[in-house]
Every structure is written in structure tokens, then in C-alpha cells.
Design an enzyme around this catalytic site. Structure first.
Site, PDB file in Angstrom:
ATOM      1  N   GLU A 279     -75.333 -33.093  56.446  1.00 27.95           N
ATOM      2  CA  GLU A 279     -74.042 -32.416  56.229  1.00 27.95           C
ATOM      3  C   GLU A 279     -74.082 -31.617  54.944  1.00 27.95           C
ATOM      4  O   GLU A 279     -73.370 -31.934  53.980  1.00 27.95           O
ATOM      5  CB  GLU A 279     -72.934 -33.460  56.078  1.00 27.95           C
ATOM      6  N   CYS A 349     -52.988 -23.694  30.142  1.00 29.69           N
ATOM      7  CA  CYS A 349     -52.489 -24.336  28.922  1.00 29.69           C
ATOM      8  C   CYS A 349     -53.188 -25.667  28.667  1.00 29.69           C
ATOM      9  O   CYS A 349     -52.542 -26.722  28.644  1.00 29.69           O
ATOM     10  CB  CYS A 349     -50.991 -24.533  29.041  1.00 29.69           C
TER      11      CYS A 349
END
Ligand SMILES: Cc1ncc(COP(=O)(O)O)c(C=O)c1O
Length: 423
Positions: A279, A349
Site C-alpha cells: 500500500e 500565529c
């Protein structure tokens, strides 16, 4: 180190000139002018080449790990290239079904699947469900009767792969899978075999991500081989986790070499007949993607040069999460000597909103320059957030000189669509 960007980090089709970087026949400068920044640019040729390499290296059933980057166009491309898709949530399952991925090409994962997720997967007839806990087995016993379901048992081999702690998953102390050492994995197989309609097709492993040492995968095969023999399973899925180079000097293993090493480990244990699947996520999409930002504020603080760009942890949280490293290059001067280190920061921020802690760039980098960060195709957009109400960037696929928007940039209206007062 003060050196030019290693251009092998760029997508396969990249052409670097003194004044631009061209990917898929499209100039990054032009793409930024047309679609704005931050912008994710994916080279379709690289995506297809990696998908094809995965399909060629493993047996049918090898799945693209959709968590690494998913949208309709990516789902379609993966299927076109012969891959299945692994999904872990109702959202991923729904998206791939909407994209027209046949249920028989979908593998359902998840350590905490809901009844609704299991029910939908069973009803549409996914290829396999990867079973992760005893609670899930109890629920399958309730939900499967009347249907036929193939399952894989996710086994925790007790192998700690050489990678960041947060992306190690094969060790004993993990939320994923059934422990081999405690006997839970054996018990899980026995319980599953007792459920009418359930076929235990194989064993699934995933030992972590960004692994460069194929020895970790071979060691895992050594550990699970007796279990595979004992239960006579038909398939082994080795999971994802193959590492990719993010910065100059990193050396990777190809998808083909990864598969060969696992196959030879299986053969050493007399298990060469097993269907071997995997995968891969990062190794399919990471290198195909480049993010283009616009440089803004430049400043010096505590002797350090800072360069702020118009994105940050909202479009690439990996540096904050894992301390991941990237390279940066000025799109309009990609061959210029990178003589100065800058801390490239975002506009969020948080002091921790750092994209690249020490990026080498030309000394004269200036506001308005386009800054590209290569190898940002995996777990960037997929993990993007709206922190500080940042709209998610647009994503374009480029091929043969044509760009197509596969995910449009979020608008300010999109950002308030869930707000019951403002929408
Ligand atoms: C179960 C499973 N399979 C596959 C992957 C894909 O890993 P990678 O993108 O490192 O190839 C992951 C990633 O977390 C995973 O958890």
C-alpha cells in the site's frame, strides 16, 4: 550545505532553466500567475510512472494509500494505472466511490471503524476489509451475515522500523493491529474463521513510514513467516512506508527493489507462492508534487535570517509534526547559488510555523519571489487545515504543457459555509 538544488528531487519531467522551472511542460512562474499561490503542482507523468512501477513490482491488489493525497482525479489515475485504493474513513470511502472506483478495487482500513463505515463497505462489496481489533470482529459477526466479505488481519509484528517515532507502527506499543507476540493475532484469525460469510484472505502489516532500510521489511517477514505458514493464508500485504528523498543527498530504494527484497525474504521461508501486495502512498505521490509560494516578509532576528511565505503549517504540517526537512528554490533563479540560510516560515500565529528550519537560498531572495518546495506531494494537501482561516490552496495536475485544476482554491465563502450565523 551551500549547494544547488539536487534537481533529481523535482518531478520526472522537470526542466530547469536559468529563469524558470518547467514541470509537465508548464512553467511554474506562469502557473503561479494564473492560479495564485500557494499552489500545489503535480506532474501527472511522475504519478503515473510511480503507480505503474508499484503495479509492476507487486501482485494485483497493490493499493494506493489514499491518505497520502486524495481527490477525484487522483483516484481515477490510480485505478487507470491498475492500482486498488486503500481508504481508512467514511470520507475517503465516499470520495473514491463517487470517483467511480469499483468497489472491488477498494480496501477498507481503520483502527476505529464505525458501524456505518463497516456497513457501507460490506454493502458495496469492497475487495477487502483490514481487521484491526477484537471489537471490530464482534461487529463484523453482527454485520456480515447475508454477505460475503474477504478480510485481512492486521498483525503487529513487534518490529520497530528505523523512522520517526510518530510514524512507526510495527512496534508492540501501538494502537494498530493484533499482536503476534501475545497470541492475539492467532485468536483474531480463529474468531474471524468462525463468522459465516467471512474469508480470511491474508495478513496485513504496516511497520511505519519513510523507511529507507528494506532490511526492516525483511526482518518483518522473518517474524511473521511462521504465522503465515500456520494459517495457510493466500496473501501478504506488506503495507506502505517506503522512504522518499526529501533533501539533497538522501538515497532511496525503488519500488521494484523494495518488492524484490520482500519477495526474496518470503522465498527464503518457503512462502514465494503468496500473493504479495503493498500500500504505497508517499512513494507514489511525494516526488510528483511541488508547492509554489510567494515570498513576503524578510527579517533578521537573533542573528538568523527569516523569510516568510504565503502558506505554512496549514498546507504542510509535516515539519511541525515530524521535524521533516525540505529543500527550497527560487523559481525565477533556480540555478543561482544558494549561499545563505534562511528559516522559511509561514504566516500562521505560531512560532513553530516553520516550513524549513535552515533553507539554503540565494542571498538576494526578495519579497515577490516565487519559492518552490519540491517533494511536497504526500501528506501536505492531505493534512492541510484552515488554521487562521487560511483557504486551502488549489491543486493542478500538469501534463504535456496543459494544466488542469483538480482541486480549486478555497474561497472566503467556502470558509464560512459551515457557519450557521454567516453562511
Ligand atoms: C496502513 C497503512 N498503509 C499504507 C500507508 C502508506 O504509507 P506511505 O505513505 O509511507 O507509503 C499508511 C500510512 O500511514 C498506513 O497507515
Amino acid at each position: 550545505m551551500a549547494a544547488a538544488l539536487d534537481t533529481t528531487l523535482l518531478p520526472d519531467t522537470a526542466v530547469v532553466t536559468a529563469t524558470d522551472i518547467v514541470v509537465g511542460g508548464c512553467s511554474l512562474t506562469d502557473l503561479a500567475a494564473t492560479y495564485g499561490t500557494p499552489l500545489f503542482v503535480y506532474d501527472e507523468a511522475t504519478l503515473r510512472a510511480r503507480a505503474r512501477a508499484a503495479r509492476g513490482a507487486f501482485d494485483d491488489g497493490v493499493a494506493f494509500a489514499s491518505k497520502s493525497f486524495l481527490c477525484g482525479a487522483m483516484a481515477v489515475l490510480a485505478v487507470e494505472e491498475g492500482l486498488c485504493l486503500d481508504v481508512s474513513t467514511a470520507g475517503e470511502l465516499d470520495l473514491v466511490l463517487r470517483a467511480g472506483v469499483p468497489a472491488a478495487r477498494i480496501v477498507l482500513h481503520g483502527n476505529n471503524k464505525t458501524d456505518d463505515e463497516l456497513r457501507r463497505a460490506i454493502t458495496v462489496g469492497v475487495r477487502q476489509i483490514v481487521v484491526d481489533s477484537f471489537g471490530e470482529i464482534e461487529r463484523l459477526a453482527r454485520l456480515v451475515p447475508g454477505h460475503n466479505v474477504d478480510v485481512m488481519v492486521r498483525v503487529t509484528p513487534g518490529v520497530a522500523a528505523h523512522t520517526h517515532e510518530f510514524i512507526q507502527t510495527g512496534q508492540e506499543d501501538t494502537k494498530f493491529g493484533f499482536s503476534l507476540a501475545t497470541g492475539d493475532a492467532h485468536l483474531a484469525v480463529r474468531q474471524l474463521l468462525a463468522i459465516p460469510g467471512v474469508t480470511v484472505r491474508g495478513v496485513h502489516l504496516h511497520i511505519g513510514s519513510q523507511i529507507f532500510d528494506v532490511g526492516s521489511f525483511e526482518k518483518t517477514v522473518d517474524v511473521v513467516a511462521p504465522f503465515l505458514h500456520e494459517h495457510g493464508v493466500a496473501e501478504l500485504c506488506i503495507g506502505g512506508g517506503l522512504g522518499v528523498a526529501y533533501v539533497n543527498g538522501e538515497v532511496t530504494v525503488s519500488l521494484g527493489d523494495w518488492a524484490r527484497s520482500v519477495r526474496s525474504a518470503l522465498a527464503r521461508h518457503g512462502l514465494g507462492h503468496l500473493v504479495l501486495t503493498a500500500e504505497p502512498g508517499r512513494s507514489i505521490v511525494a516526488q510528483a508534487g511541488v508547492t509554489v509560494y510567494t515570498a513576503g516578509t524578510r527579517k533578521r532576528a537573533a542573528g538568523r535570517a527569516y523569510l516568510a511565505v504565503d502558506g505554512g503549517m496549514s498546507d504542510n504540517p509535516r515539519p511541525v509534526l515530524y521535524g521533516s526537512g525540505y529543500e527550497a528554490v527560487v523559481v525565477q533563479r533556480p540555478l543561482a547559488e544558494r549561499t545563505t540560510t534562511y528559516r522559511i516560515v509561514g504566516k500562521h500565529c505560531e512560532s513553530g510555523d516553520v516550513l524549513i528550519d535552515e533553507a539554503w537560498l540565494p542571498d538576494d531572495v526578495a519579497p515577490g519571489d516565487l519559492i518552490a518546495t519540491p517533494v511536497t506531494g504526500a501528506y501536505g494537501y492531505a493534512m492541510a487545515s484552515n488554521y487562521n482561516r487560511a483557504p486551502r490552496p488549489a491543486v493542478v495536475f500538469v501534463a504535456d504543457g496543459v494544466a488542469r485544476v483538480v482541486l480549486r482554491r478555497e474561497s472566503l465563502d467556502d470558509l464560512v459555509r459551515l457557519d450557521t450565523l454567516l453562511a
